[in-house]
Enzyme design. Structure first.
Site, mmCIF file in Angstrom:
data_model
loop_
_atom_site.group_PDB
_atom_site.id
_atom_site.type_symbol
_atom_site.label_atom_id
_atom_site.label_comp_id
_atom_site.label_asym_id
_atom_site.label_seq_id
_atom_site.Cartn_x
_atom_site.Cartn_y
_atom_site.Cartn_z
ATOM 1 N N HIS A 85 0.850 -1.194 0.000
ATOM 2 C CA HIS A 85 0.000 0.000 0.000
ATOM 3 C C HIS A 85 0.877 1.233 0.000
ATOM 4 O O HIS A 85 1.859 1.315 0.734
ATOM 5 C CB HIS A 85 -0.914 0.050 1.225
ATOM 6 C CG HIS A 85 -1.826 1.247 1.212
ATOM 7 N ND1 HIS A 85 -3.024 1.252 0.555
ATOM 8 C CD2 HIS A 85 -1.666 2.494 1.729
ATOM 9 C CE1 HIS A 85 -3.591 2.439 0.673
ATOM 10 N NE2 HIS A 85 -2.783 3.208 1.386
ATOM 11 N N ARG A 171 -13.463 12.420 5.116
ATOM 12 C CA ARG A 171 -12.169 13.068 5.364
ATOM 13 C C ARG A 171 -11.738 13.902 4.172
ATOM 14 O O ARG A 171 -11.155 14.974 4.312
ATOM 15 C CB ARG A 171 -11.102 12.012 5.677
ATOM 16 C CG ARG A 171 -11.223 11.381 7.065
ATOM 17 C CD ARG A 171 -10.394 10.107 7.173
ATOM 18 N NE ARG A 171 -9.022 10.317 6.768
ATOM 19 C CZ ARG A 171 -8.304 9.419 6.077
ATOM 20 N NH1 ARG A 171 -8.851 8.271 5.717
ATOM 21 N NH2 ARG A 171 -7.059 9.674 5.757
ATOM 22 N N SER A 186 -7.391 3.765 8.572
ATOM 23 C CA SER A 186 -8.000 3.556 7.262
ATOM 24 C C SER A 186 -7.246 2.502 6.470
ATOM 25 O O SER A 186 -7.825 1.532 5.966
ATOM 26 C CB SER A 186 -8.024 4.877 6.486
ATOM 27 O OG SER A 186 -8.465 4.675 5.162
ATOM 28 N N LYS A 190 -8.413 -1.952 6.222
ATOM 29 C CA LYS A 190 -8.681 -2.630 4.947
ATOM 30 C C LYS A 190 -7.680 -3.750 4.702
ATOM 31 O O LYS A 190 -8.058 -4.842 4.244
ATOM 32 C CB LYS A 190 -8.636 -1.624 3.799
ATOM 33 C CG LYS A 190 -9.828 -0.677 3.754
ATOM 34 C CD LYS A 190 -9.731 0.311 2.620
ATOM 35 C CE LYS A 190 -8.615 1.302 2.820
ATOM 36 N NZ LYS A 190 -8.663 2.442 1.880
#
Length: 427
Positions: A85, A171, A186, A190
């Site tokens: 990520h 946000r 966040s 996930k």
């Protein structure tokens, strides 16, 4: 009937107090269910941004977001699972060549991706430039493609951390994106919920990143690595420079084209360097003894790319969308490119139609900016610096204004050191 009221939770954080586990569990669940108003959650997010959270609060908030939905089981895919990520940058198309490369190394890469957020591009928006490609896969279809192909880039299922989907959109429109506790929760909610066994984080730092300083980036990296480790996900973070755009392309189809260059054995040196740096960390966490550079050179990653795209309805041979309007920006003098600021390039690409002003807005697949000169390169007066792509000629003037101060040309003979791409590793 809960005795907790949203206004009491807001007051507690407004006044700098730590939220209790019960308050966190309730407010996340109640907001997801539509029982806490948007303006109340907006106020709480701003209070969190301004006053922060203790580590216990972030751990509990993340767990509450995971508990708002399902947790996938990827144990049956037959390969070690590892994901990556990025916190977002300009020209950050690394997921596109990286997922098939690591799959070609023998891992399964469940790359759940998102849309553009502000000036940073979204992986799904880029992939949707490929004709026919579908970001929506059921958990069963995702697991099947992981087993058969080894890589998938897709949208998160609606029942995977649904609390995050609502909070993420809120946000973006309330100027609270930069909150480190919320970024950590966040991303990690996930990634933990998707069921991967290992995770490598690319935490961007610099003018084109949400984290402008190494100190803030290191704080975010440590927060996420600790969250991952605490949930049984082996996690490593790289701090990487985002003062200049990655590669030469910022946008949608233009970034897909550049990713294909990398998979074909070419591409910009910085994109190749970062792809390989992240791939090495990913295969190490997956327990694989293989050199990603050799795999990339072999062409096997391109084979996986084609299978991955085709597996989601895309045509890997179809031409990418081309813009209706192209505008060239030229150098006003000769010299050496001393600085290329990522932020105005990202804003210009967004303004040309590559990004969105509000959640749900459409994007132009052909929109973007090509950076034709990078720091350290020599340019002559009149040489092209940028090529702007859009389908709407009325958007060009604003993008040109954005780029007016993006580049500095040093005198001929000046020595320019762009600095390292990978700044630090947090384990």
């Amino acid at each position: 009937m809960s005795t907790i009221a949203a206004v009491d939770v807001i007051i507690a954080k407004r006044d700098g107090r730590a939220l209790t586990d019960e308050q966190i569990d309730w407010v996340v669940a109640a907001y997801t269910a539509g029982e806490v108003a948007e303006e109340q959650m907006s106020a709480l997010l701003m209070a969190i941004l301004l006053n922060g959270m203790e580590r216990r609060e972030v751990v509990r908030w993340t767990a509450a977001m995971i508990a708002s939905g399902i947790r996938l089981d990827l144990s049956g895919v037959g390969r070690p699972t590892v994901d990556k990520h990025s916190t977002g940058g300009v020209g950050d198309k690394i997921s596109l060549p990286l997922a098939p490369l690591v799959a070609a190394c023998g891992a399964a890469v469940p790359q759940l991706s998102g849309r553009g957020l502000g000036h940073t591009g979204g992986t799904l928006d880029k992939m949707e430039a490929i004709p026919g490609w579908d970001p929506l896969l059921s958990p069963e279809a995702m697991t099947r493609q992981l087993a058969e192909v080894g890589a998938v880039i897709c949208a998160a299922s609606a029942d995977l951390a649904p609390a995050d989907k609502r909070l993420y959109a809120l946000r973006d429109v309330t100027a609270t994106v930069e909150s480190i506790p919320m970024i950590s929760a966040s991303i990690m909610s996930k990634k933990i919920a998707e069921g991967t066994s290992a995770l490598v984080l690319d935490v961007k730092v610099g003018s084109g990143a949400f984290m402008k300083t190494r100190e803030k980036a290191a704080e975010l990296a440590r927060s996420m690595v600790d969250l991952g480790a605490g949930s049984g996900v082996r996690t490593t973070a790289l701090l990487t420079a985002m003062d200049s755009p990655l590669g030469r392309a910022a946008g949608n189809a233009v970034e897909v084209a550049e990713s294909l260059e990398v998979l074909a054995g070419g591409g910009p040196a910085d994109v190749v360097e970062l792809t390989l740096a992240l791939a090495r960390e990913m295969v190490a966490l997956a327990g694989l003894d293989v050199d990603p550079a050799q795999v990339l050179a072999s062409g096997r990653a391109m084979d996986v790319w084609r299978a991955m795209v085709a597996g989601q309805g895309g045509d890997p041979d179809a031409p990418l969308p081309q813009p209706q309007v192209r505008e060239i920006v030229r150098a006003d003098r000769s010299g050496i490119i001393g600085r290329l600021d990522a932020m105005p390039v990202g804003i210009a690409a967004w303004r040309l139609g590559a990004g969105r002003a509000r959640p749900g807005d459409p994007v132009q697949s052909a929109a973007g900016v090509l950076c034709l000169a990078k720091p350290g390169e020599t340019v002559a007066a009149g040489a092209p610096l940028f090529e702007l792509h859009t389908d709407d000629p009325s958007l060009v003037e604003g993008a040109l204004a954005d780029l007016a101060g993006a580049i500095e040309i040093a005198p001929p003979g000046a020595v320019v050191d762009p600095g390292p791409l990978v700044l630090d590793v947090v384990r």
